[in-house]
Write a protein that holds these residues in place. Structure first.
Motif, short mmCIF file in Angstrom:
data_model
loop_
_atom_site.label_atom_id
_atom_site.label_comp_id
_atom_site.label_asym_id
_atom_site.label_seq_id
_atom_site.Cartn_x
_atom_site.Cartn_y
_atom_site.Cartn_z
N UNK A 174 18.18 13.97 -16.70
CA UNK A 174 18.34 12.23 -16.72
C UNK A 174 18.41 12.25 -15.60
N UNK A 175 17.94 11.70 -14.52
CA UNK A 175 18.97 10.42 -14.08
C UNK A 175 19.05 9.52 -14.35
N UNK A 176 18.92 8.75 -15.66
CA UNK A 176 19.78 7.21 -15.42
C UNK A 176 21.04 7.70 -15.80
N UNK A 177 20.82 8.98 -16.11
CA UNK A 177 23.04 9.54 -17.18
C UNK A 177 23.25 10.86 -15.83
N UNK A 178 25.10 10.73 -15.67
CA UNK A 178 25.40 11.45 -15.31
C UNK A 178 25.20 13.28 -14.99
N UNK A 179 24.60 13.64 -14.13
CA UNK A 179 23.96 15.48 -13.89
C UNK A 179 25.07 15.87 -14.66
N UNK A 220 19.51 28.95 -7.72
CA UNK A 220 19.09 27.74 -8.79
C UNK A 220 18.73 27.03 -7.58
N UNK A 221 17.71 25.53 -7.26
CA UNK A 221 16.91 24.84 -6.75
C UNK A 221 17.82 23.33 -7.85
N UNK A 222 18.62 22.05 -7.38
CA UNK A 222 18.57 21.25 -7.48
C UNK A 222 17.69 20.41 -7.00
N UNK A 223 16.47 19.23 -7.60
CA UNK A 223 15.63 18.60 -7.84
C UNK A 223 15.50 17.32 -8.43
N UNK A 224 16.68 16.02 -6.84
CA UNK A 224 17.09 15.22 -7.26
C UNK A 224 14.86 14.24 -7.59
N UNK A 225 14.52 13.47 -8.47
CA UNK A 225 13.94 12.97 -8.76
C UNK A 225 12.57 14.07 -7.92
N UNK A 226 12.16 14.73 -9.65
CA UNK A 226 10.79 15.96 -9.06
C UNK A 226 9.71 15.13 -9.35
N UNK A 227 9.22 14.71 -10.05
CA UNK A 227 7.76 13.53 -10.68
C UNK A 227 7.47 13.51 -9.96
N UNK A 228 8.35 12.96 -8.31
CA UNK A 228 7.21 12.00 -7.07
C UNK A 228 5.83 12.87 -6.13
N UNK A 229 5.85 12.52 -5.18
CA UNK A 229 5.32 13.21 -4.36
C UNK A 229 4.92 14.50 -3.64
N UNK A 230 6.72 14.12 -3.32
CA UNK A 230 7.65 15.86 -2.49
C UNK A 230 7.59 16.61 -3.69
N UNK A 258 7.33 15.73 -18.70
CA UNK A 258 6.22 15.98 -18.69
C UNK A 258 5.88 16.36 -17.26
N UNK A 259 5.56 15.53 -16.84
CA UNK A 259 4.63 16.04 -15.40
C UNK A 259 5.66 17.03 -14.64
N UNK A 260 6.83 16.87 -14.63
CA UNK A 260 7.20 17.32 -14.28
C UNK A 260 7.25 19.22 -14.25
N UNK A 261 7.36 19.13 -15.88
CA UNK A 261 7.88 20.38 -16.31
C UNK A 261 6.53 21.59 -16.27
N UNK A 296 14.57 19.69 -12.49
CA UNK A 296 14.25 18.75 -11.47
C UNK A 296 15.32 17.19 -12.32
N UNK A 297 14.79 16.16 -12.31
CA UNK A 297 15.38 15.23 -13.04
C UNK A 297 14.36 14.11 -12.85
N UNK A 298 14.36 13.41 -14.29
CA UNK A 298 13.32 12.22 -13.97
C UNK A 298 14.07 11.61 -15.56
N UNK A 299 13.33 10.18 -15.84
CA UNK A 299 14.28 9.56 -16.52
C UNK A 299 12.86 9.46 -17.82
N UNK A 300 12.29 9.34 -17.62
CA UNK A 300 10.74 8.76 -18.50
C UNK A 300 10.19 10.01 -19.38
#
Ligand SMILES: *[C@@H]1O[C@H](CO)[C@@H](O)[C@H](O)[C@H]1NC(C)=O
Ligand SMILES: *[C@@H]1O[C@H](CO)[C@@H](O)[C@H](O)[C@H]1NC(C)=O
Length: 370
Positions: free
Chosen positions: A232-237, A184-194, A220-223, A211-215
């Protein structure tokens, strides 16, 4: 009036001719003497109209291993905003930003051997030199790769900097390979460029990607770009990982965000002997002591390192770009372009920097045409 026109025409023809004779490079096409560019003298807040200004400057001078690329499209990244951030320095000559783009090779230095005049390419850059926010950019050929044929210049321009960074994170720093299938790989902020490129690469290697994202739109973009689930990275992971059946932690973590607010979470979420990769400076001091008990490896990634320190393996930068290009053409990677502004000028670049500074970008923002 008529006489003046003839004089000007004769004068510019002479300039082009003299440049062809005197420049010690392999110039096939007649190049103009000056070009349009966007740059800065002062480091100002982006709301200030002088933070990025339109310029008319000489074409860059080529070094031996450089190619000169006529720029068709450029991408704007957080590094641009960071380099432009307000500070008291004043440049005596204009500084041109931009380290991501696509275009056509129009000239080359004496020992540049990789590309031919007319080749369509995509490229990153060297943050100590003038960059791609100009009609022409001079680049060490190691920073250049063959443009993916199936992509437009705009789509291609969106990819180099984030793809090289993502590739280095996954393969060179986290040392993930096909042997890690099922881990398993956890990507904090998975919807950005990198994030949106790293998630695809890890998925292709058979990993489970969280991944993590908040909106809803970033989730959806990340999926759509390789993640299996998005937290949801605005809540405790941690409770979210437990709820998803990962109470024992994850094998790898890629942090595309300030690690400081996430530090305790990272220390809890990583499995024994796991690896964590950071790509953003920490805004505060962190405690390294918890790493030892679980024998956790902490690594950093900075795309400019190989170039800045002229490392023995710096050719890898070019090789990675060639690999990315093949994957994009084969459809094994999807491009991440989401937003295009045109033309390339100071007003549009200020808007692009403003959007980047706001954070929460989905995918990549590109500017095209002069
Ligand atoms: C960047 O370009 C400007 C305009 O041509 C030039 O004056 C300046 O010396 C260049 N800077 C670098 C670092 O090459
Ligand atoms: C993520 O959590 C925040 C805060 O609890 C909430 O406002 C937001 O709607 C959540 N996002 C999604 C996509 O559910």
């Amino acid at each position: 009036m008529f006489v003046l026109f003839i004089l000007i025409a004769a004068f510019s023809a002479k300039q082009v001719a003299s440049q062809e004779l005197s420049t010690p490079t392999n110039i096939i096409m007649a190049l103009p003497k000056t070009m349009r560019a966007v740059g800065l003298y002062k480091y100002l807040p982006i709301a200030d109209v002088n933070s990025l200004i339109d310029l008319e400057v000489n074409l860059p001078v080529l070094k031996e291993k450089d190619v000169l690329v006529e720029v068709k499209a450029i991408a704007v990244n957080p590094i641009d905003a960071k380099q432009r951030a307000p500070k008291p320095n004043v440049e005596t000559t204009p500084r041109i930003l931009g380290w991501d783009g696509a275009g056509v090779v129009v000239a080359k230095g004496q020992s540049a051997k990789t590309f031919n005049i007319g080749d369509e390419v995509f490229f990153t850059g060297d943050h100590r030199r003038n960059g791609s926010n100009a009609q022409y950019v001079a680049l060490d050929e190691v920073l250049v790769g063959t443009k993916p044929k199936k992509l437009t210049f705009e789509q291609a321009a969106a990819m180099p900097l984030t793809s090289v960074t993502a590739y280095e994170c996954i393969y060179d720093r986290l040392l993930i390979s096909s042997k890690d299938k099922g881990r398993t790989l956890l990507i904090i902020n998975s919807a950005g460029g990198v994030g949106s490129v790293a998630s695809q690469m890890a998925k292709n290697l058979g990993l489970k990607v969280i991944g993590t994202a908040s909106r809803p739109e970033t989730q959806e973009f990340s999926l759509q770009h390789g993640t299996d689930i998005v937290l949801n990275h605005t809540q405790d992971l941690i409770p979210q990982l437990v709820a998803q059946g990962h109470g024992n932690g994850v094998d790898f973590i890629l942090v595309n965000y300030d690690p400081f607010p996430y530090w305790d979470t990272l220390m809890k979420a990583i499995k024994p002997q796991g690896r964590i990769c950071l790509i953003v400076d920490s805004s505060g001091l962190v405690d390294l002591r918890p790493l030892k008990d679980k024998s956790v490896t902490l690594v950093s990634e900075m795309m400019f390192t190989r170039i800045k320190y002229d490392t023995e393996d710096k050719i890898r930068h070019h090789q990675i770009l060639e690999q990315i290009s093949k994957w994009l053409d084969k459809g094994e990677l999807k491009h991440t372009l989401t937003n295009t502004l045109s033309p390339i000028n100071a007003a549009n670049l200020r808007e692009a920097h403003r959007l980047i500074e706001q954070q929460g970008m989905i995918g990549k923002l590109v500017l095209s045409g002069f």
